[in-house]
Structures are given as C-alpha cells and as structure tokens.
Design a protein around this motif. Structure first.
Motif, mmCIF file in Angstrom:
data_model
loop_
_atom_site.group_PDB
_atom_site.id
_atom_site.type_symbol
_atom_site.label_atom_id
_atom_site.label_comp_id
_atom_site.label_asym_id
_atom_site.label_seq_id
_atom_site.Cartn_x
_atom_site.Cartn_y
_atom_site.Cartn_z
ATOM 1 N N LEU A 48 -30.427 -15.698 -22.676
ATOM 2 C CA LEU A 48 -29.134 -16.490 -22.838
ATOM 3 C C LEU A 48 -28.784 -17.768 -22.506
ATOM 4 O O LEU A 48 -28.081 -18.461 -23.264
ATOM 5 C CB LEU A 48 -28.255 -15.311 -21.953
ATOM 6 C CG LEU A 48 -26.630 -15.789 -22.003
ATOM 7 C CD1 LEU A 48 -25.826 -15.277 -23.235
ATOM 8 C CD2 LEU A 48 -25.752 -15.051 -20.662
ATOM 9 N N LEU A 49 -29.341 -18.073 -21.164
ATOM 10 C CA LEU A 49 -29.081 -19.621 -20.685
ATOM 11 C C LEU A 49 -30.245 -20.489 -21.532
ATOM 12 O O LEU A 49 -29.864 -21.436 -21.702
ATOM 13 C CB LEU A 49 -29.464 -19.396 -19.463
ATOM 14 C CG LEU A 49 -28.611 -18.835 -18.157
ATOM 15 C CD1 LEU A 49 -28.881 -18.659 -16.841
ATOM 16 C CD2 LEU A 49 -27.051 -19.428 -18.307
ATOM 17 N N GLY A 50 -31.472 -19.998 -21.843
ATOM 18 C CA GLY A 50 -32.366 -20.682 -22.303
ATOM 19 C C GLY A 50 -31.981 -21.062 -23.756
ATOM 20 O O GLY A 50 -32.271 -22.238 -24.054
ATOM 21 N N ARG A 51 -31.298 -20.113 -24.566
ATOM 22 C CA ARG A 51 -30.841 -20.397 -25.858
ATOM 23 C C ARG A 51 -29.637 -21.478 -25.773
ATOM 24 O O ARG A 51 -29.787 -22.225 -26.824
ATOM 25 C CB ARG A 51 -30.341 -19.306 -26.382
ATOM 26 C CG ARG A 51 -31.281 -18.065 -26.967
ATOM 27 C CD ARG A 51 -30.559 -16.719 -27.518
ATOM 28 N NE ARG A 51 -31.460 -15.710 -27.612
ATOM 29 C CZ ARG A 51 -32.179 -15.391 -28.663
ATOM 30 N NH1 ARG A 51 -31.943 -16.327 -29.745
ATOM 31 N NH2 ARG A 51 -32.850 -14.500 -29.052
ATOM 32 N N ALA A 52 -29.058 -21.462 -24.810
ATOM 33 C CA ALA A 52 -28.106 -22.454 -24.756
ATOM 34 C C ALA A 52 -28.435 -23.869 -24.092
ATOM 35 O O ALA A 52 -27.546 -24.653 -23.846
ATOM 36 C CB ALA A 52 -26.976 -21.933 -23.814
ATOM 37 N N GLY A 53 -29.586 -24.025 -23.760
ATOM 38 C CA GLY A 53 -30.393 -25.064 -23.352
ATOM 39 C C GLY A 53 -29.943 -25.325 -22.063
ATOM 40 O O GLY A 53 -30.343 -26.417 -21.204
ATOM 41 N N ARG A 54 -29.729 -24.169 -21.226
ATOM 42 C CA ARG A 54 -29.584 -24.669 -19.639
ATOM 43 C C ARG A 54 -30.633 -23.928 -19.060
ATOM 44 O O ARG A 54 -30.824 -23.106 -18.534
ATOM 45 C CB ARG A 54 -28.236 -23.644 -19.377
ATOM 46 C CG ARG A 54 -26.949 -24.255 -19.659
ATOM 47 C CD ARG A 54 -25.784 -23.267 -20.107
ATOM 48 N NE ARG A 54 -25.207 -22.498 -18.866
ATOM 49 C CZ ARG A 54 -24.260 -22.048 -18.797
ATOM 50 N NH1 ARG A 54 -23.434 -22.018 -19.879
ATOM 51 N NH2 ARG A 54 -23.786 -21.311 -17.659
ATOM 52 N N LEU A 55 -31.766 -24.923 -19.114
ATOM 53 C CA LEU A 55 -33.164 -24.584 -18.736
ATOM 54 C C LEU A 55 -33.267 -24.466 -17.335
ATOM 55 O O LEU A 55 -34.031 -23.453 -16.856
ATOM 56 C CB LEU A 55 -34.132 -25.244 -19.328
ATOM 57 C CG LEU A 55 -33.961 -25.471 -20.799
ATOM 58 C CD1 LEU A 55 -35.264 -26.353 -21.372
ATOM 59 C CD2 LEU A 55 -34.271 -24.202 -21.605
ATOM 60 N N GLN A 56 -32.577 -25.526 -16.585
ATOM 61 C CA GLN A 56 -32.771 -25.288 -15.131
ATOM 62 C C GLN A 56 -31.920 -24.293 -14.870
ATOM 63 O O GLN A 56 -32.548 -23.340 -13.654
ATOM 64 C CB GLN A 56 -32.104 -26.663 -14.580
ATOM 65 C CG GLN A 56 -32.899 -27.844 -14.738
ATOM 66 C CD GLN A 56 -34.129 -27.963 -14.069
ATOM 67 O OE1 GLN A 56 -34.352 -27.113 -13.166
ATOM 68 N NE2 GLN A 56 -35.194 -28.586 -14.593
#
Length: 580
Positions: A353-361
């Motif tokens: 969910l976070l990775g798809r939104a670009g919130r990698l950290q």
C-alpha cells in the motif's frame, strides 16, 4: 460379561471416565485377557482413539491384547489419522507386516489417509505396491483413497494412472481427480474431466462442482462457469454455503464482480464469514475500494458477523488497489485495539500500500518495526515499489537483504535489472544477467489465456505456434496502424534490453496479452461480451496503454486479470485508473 451386554454398555459411553470404568471392571474381574470377541474389543479401542481422541489409552489397551486382530489394529490406525502424529500410522503398519498379521483393504485405506495428511509420498509408493501384491486394486474405496493421496501430494501423473486403471469408479473417484487437477496447475484438464463425468453416467454433487468452479476460476472460463452455476441452481446445490462461496469466487476471478455480488445478495442459505470475506476480496481485486469498504463496514452485530483477520486483510487489499492509502493504513493500525493481531500478510499488504504510493521510507519502517522476522515476500514487495519509483539505492539494499536470506527467485534479479535498465545502466544489467546464469536462475516466461467456444487458448511472448498465427499478427499490424492516428508511441522503456528502438517496438508487439486480445478480436462473435484474458505475470505498462486504445478503437470491453488484480478496459479507460 456377555458380548451383547458389553456392546450395549460401550454404546452408552458419553465420557472417557465411563470407558475407563468398563475397562477397569474387565481387568479386575480377569475378563479382559479372555475377551477374544473382536467387535466389542475393537469398539473399545475405537472409542478411546476416535470418539475421545485419547490415543495413549488406546495404545496401552492395545498392548494388553495377547493376539490382536486386524480390526484391533485398524481401530488404532483410524485414531492415528485424526491424531497429532498421523505419520505414526506407517510405523504401526510396519509392525503389522513384521508380526505377520493379516492386512485387509481397510488397513491400507487408513494408512493411506494418514499419509495424505502429511503428504508422505515415498511411504505411499510402498503402500501402493502392497495394495497391488495383495490383490486389493479392485477395491473402489481404496483406489479413491490412493488417487486422492497422489493428487494432494502433487503427483498428478500417478493420480491419473490410478484413475485410468480403476476397474470400478464412483463419484468420489471423479471428485478426487478433478480436485487434484484443479489444484495441481492443470485446470484445463480438470474442466475437461468435469465435462466428461455426466457422459460416463455420474451425477455431479457438491464436491464435483467445487472442483469445476475452481478450474473455471483459474482459467477465467466464465462461459463454463455459467453452465456449472445453472446446473447448481437446477439441482438446488446452492443451499450449500461452500458452493455459493465458490460461485462468488469464480465470477469474481472471471472478471464479473457484479454477478458475484448478485449471488452474494440472493443466497438462499445463511452467509458465512468466508462469504463476506470472499465478496470483499472480490471488490478489492477489481479495484472497487469504496464498495469493498462499504461491505466491510456493514459487518457487525446487525448481520451477526464480526470481521476477523481475513476481513481486515481483504479491506486493506481493497484500499491498496484503489489508492486509498490513509484509509488502509488506519485499518491496519486499528486492528490491535480490537484484539486482532496482524500477521505477515497484513504487514505485506501495508508495505505494498505504502510502496505503491511512493512512501518507500515509511514502507521500510513498517518492515523494520515488525514484531516477527520479515519474510522474503515483504522485501520483494518493497523491491517492486523501488522499481516503480526507480529508487536504485534502496533497491540495492533490499536485494542484499534477499541474498542474505538465501533467495534465488528470478523475480528479485529481474526487478533489480529492470531498475538498472530504466537508468540505462547496461553494464549493471549485464552483471545481473551473469549472476543469474551462474546461479542457473531463469526468468519465468510470460503467458496469457483466452477462452473461445469452450476451448482455452494459451499464448507465450513472441508465440508463433498458434494455428491462427498469421491472422493474429495481421490483426496486430492493423491495430498498430490505427493507433498512430491516436498519437500512440510505443513505451520502449519497458523493453529492458540494450537494443535499437525499432527492435524494442517489435518486441513489445510480441507480448502474450496483446496476442490474446488480437485473437479475441478475430474470433469473438458476440460483440456485447467482453474479451477476457488471464495473464500469469503483471501486465506491462505498454500493454496497458495499448489495450486502453483498443477498447476505444474497436468499441470493445476487455478484461485482463494479471497476477495482482483485474483491469477492465472500456472506452479508452481502465478500471484501475492507471493506479496499479
């Protein structure tokens, strides 16, 4: 004590203490060692091992029998099937062989069932040879048990051989093979067998249709699924909640979430928790996060159905596919306050969910703060997000983690190679390929399915083996020409090789999903029906753009189910809203 009186007493035992009293009476009066009448003695052992699930008492009682009969041995073996150590059944069986005790078809059947629980294929092969030597091959029940074991252990070839050699088959034999084929990555063969069953004079039951529906789900064979559902309703098998759940799952995986919801709403039997979870996950797969969350929030006291861990997982997946990042993360953090403990799958969904939104950290922090050790899938999920957002540094760090964990998955190397290729770091791409060669890691070939007139057609990338190959490539050239009028330019960045642009463009037109869609355009007679394609990997970005244009140019609805979700293309747009 007379045999009839003992049998009567045993039949009235409702607690372990009652059974102990009867045994104590037999021992203290000296009657136990003279109890050579098998039925009551075997019944005593069965009560201990089966009814009261107390194998220790059963084993101790058995050890006091000077010359146990076959029925006595079988009573212990039956208990071992459902006990915590089913593999012990084979040890008891070997003791029977060493002691030259008579073995019957039931003995072999019980040991095979125990082997099936632990998938003990090598022991099963020995048993199979004993079955043949002892002349039990003609026993239909034993043959079905053996078939079922091979199917569950993944040896579909042996299961098929047992089925073919059975002198007499029953509906259970057909069910075991259909289910085994469906679960053993041979759904097309399972569906073919399902179609044969009535021709051979058998009537499909609840178990049969479950196997058939499973095959349709995997193949996306909605026309065959429709026929099975018609049969289910005509035979009133829809009173079984498991069957209804399988129908919902079938329609959802075939791309018809509206039909799945119609079944959900009109069920004549009571819905189970699995029913609700299946429907929520169906909306999730189709990217309809709002409907999934609406259904999730309907759960509670009013419908006498409280959400469990699976319900939350389905709801978080729905948020994931719909880009509802904050809503999904809020659901995840609220679980523990409701007494539900997130497992690795919940963490994996949130990382995605976070990775798809670009919130990698933030995704990395979630993995780092887990109370359990993260598995390879979690790191692979983050690696996929690194590819999407072209984050080389984090991708290299994640890949090192995976290598340390001993991963040899082709996906890890391919993703890192793709990230290097996106930055045109061809030397690093070559280095990754050399590593893959040295470790004998091979890339999973992409392929796509499409159903036409009940026949499943399978296409690989650059496939030229299909009998309509010329027409398919001719249709692709027609599509290519038309698309230029819409300003289409090939997304050559998705070709991860250091070759010229023209070669890259040609490679893109060889993708299996494009071949399948072109075939669908050639063959589909009913233009109102969607063209439906099933892909084993994720759809590539260029194919996504091209199929959107095809849906507009040819005024056709096209449904593609890839490894992750559904894409419904219509009028030049996709149901995923380009968030996938």
């Amino acid at each position: 004590m007379a045999s009839s009186l003992l049998e009567s007493l045993l039949s009235k035992c409702t607690a372990l203490s009652h059974l102990n009293q009867i045994q104590s009476l037999l021992i203290t009066t000296g009657q136990f060692k003279f109890l050579n009448i098998c039925p009551p003695r075997s019944k005593l052992l069965e009560l201990y091992s089966l009814t009261f699930n107390h194998l220790n008492f059963a084993s101790r009682t058995f050890s006091q029998i000077p010359n146990p009969s076959t029925n006595d041995w079988n009573a212990i073996l039956r208990g071992l099937i459902i006990g915590p150590s089913p593999s012990d059944a084979f040890l008891w069986y070997r003791s029977m062989l060493r002691g030259s005790y008579r073995i019957d078809a039931l003995t072999c059947s019980f040991v095979l069932k125990a082997c099936a629980r632990v998938l003990a294929l090598s022991d099963s092969l020995q048993l199979h040879s004993h079955v043949v030597r002892k002349g039990f091959s003609a026993d239909a029940l034993l043959g079905t048990t053996l078939l079922d074991l091979y199917a569950k252990a993944g040896d579909i070839g042996s299961a098929q051989k047992v089925f073919d050699e059975m002198a007499k088959r029953d509906i259970a034999s057909w069910n075991a093979l259909i289910s085994g084929l469906a679960q053993g990555e041979k759904p097309d063969e399972a569906l073919g067998l399902f179609k044969r069953i009535e021709i051979d004079g058998f009537k499909p039951n609840e178990i049969t249709v479950l196997g058939g529906l499973s095959a349709c789900s995997q193949l996306g064979a909605f026309k065959e699924g429709d026929k099975i559902y018609d049969y289910i309703r005509s035979e009133r098998l829809d009173g079984n909640v498991q069957v209804c759940n399988a129908v919902i799952d079938m329609y959802a995986k075939c791309g018809f979430v509206d039909k799945a919801y119609s079944v959900f709403q009109t069920m004549s039997c009571d819905k189970s928790l699995v029913t609700w979870n299946t429907m929520i996950m169906a909306f999730a797969m189709h990217g309809d996060g709002d409907k999934a969350l609406q259904l999730f929030h309907q759960m509670g006291p009013s419908v006498r159905m409280e959400p469990d861990e699976v319900s939350y997982l389905a709801a978080i997946c729905a948020c994931n596919h719909a880009g509802l990042v904050d809503e999904g993360y809020k659901l995840f953090t609220s679980m523990q306050s409701l007494g539900l403990t997130p497992n690795v799958k919940h963490y994996g969904s949130v990382v995605d969910l976070l990775g798809r939104a670009g919130r990698l950290q933030q995704a990395y922090y979630v993995i780092d703060s887990m109370p359990m050790l993260p598995d390879m899938v979690l790191w692979q999920t983050l690696l996929g997000a690194c590819k999407t957002y072209k984050n080389v540094d984090m991708a290299e760090m994640v890949t090192r983690k995976l290598v340390e964990m001993g991963s040899t998955s082709d996906g890890n190397f391919v993703l890192l190679s793709n990230i290097y290729a996106a930055h045109e770091r061809w030397a690093d791409v070559g280095r990754i390929r050399d590593v893959m060669k040295s470790k004998d890691v091979r890339k999973t070939p992409g392929f796509s399915y499409i159903e036409e007139k009940g026949v499943i057609h399978k296409f690989y990338n650059a496939d030229k083996a299909h009998k309509h190959c010329k027409q398919i490539h001719g249709k692709l050239e027609e599509i290519r020409f038309k698309m230029k009028e819409f300003g289409y330019a090939a997304e050559t960045s998705f070709v991860l090789h250091d070759i010229g642009d023209e070669e890259k463009e040609n490679a893109l037109y060889q993708h299996s999903e494009k071949l399948a869609v072109a075939f669908g355009l050639i063959c589909a007679e009913d233009e109102a029906r969607p063209i439906q394609v099933i892909k084993n990997l994720r759809i590539c970005g260029d194919c996504h753009v091209v199929i959107k244009l095809i849906s507009k140019m040819y005024n056709r609805e096209i449904i593609v189910r890839d490894r992750v979700r559904f894409h419904r293309f219509k009028d030049g747009t996709c149901s995923c809203r380009d968030y996938w």
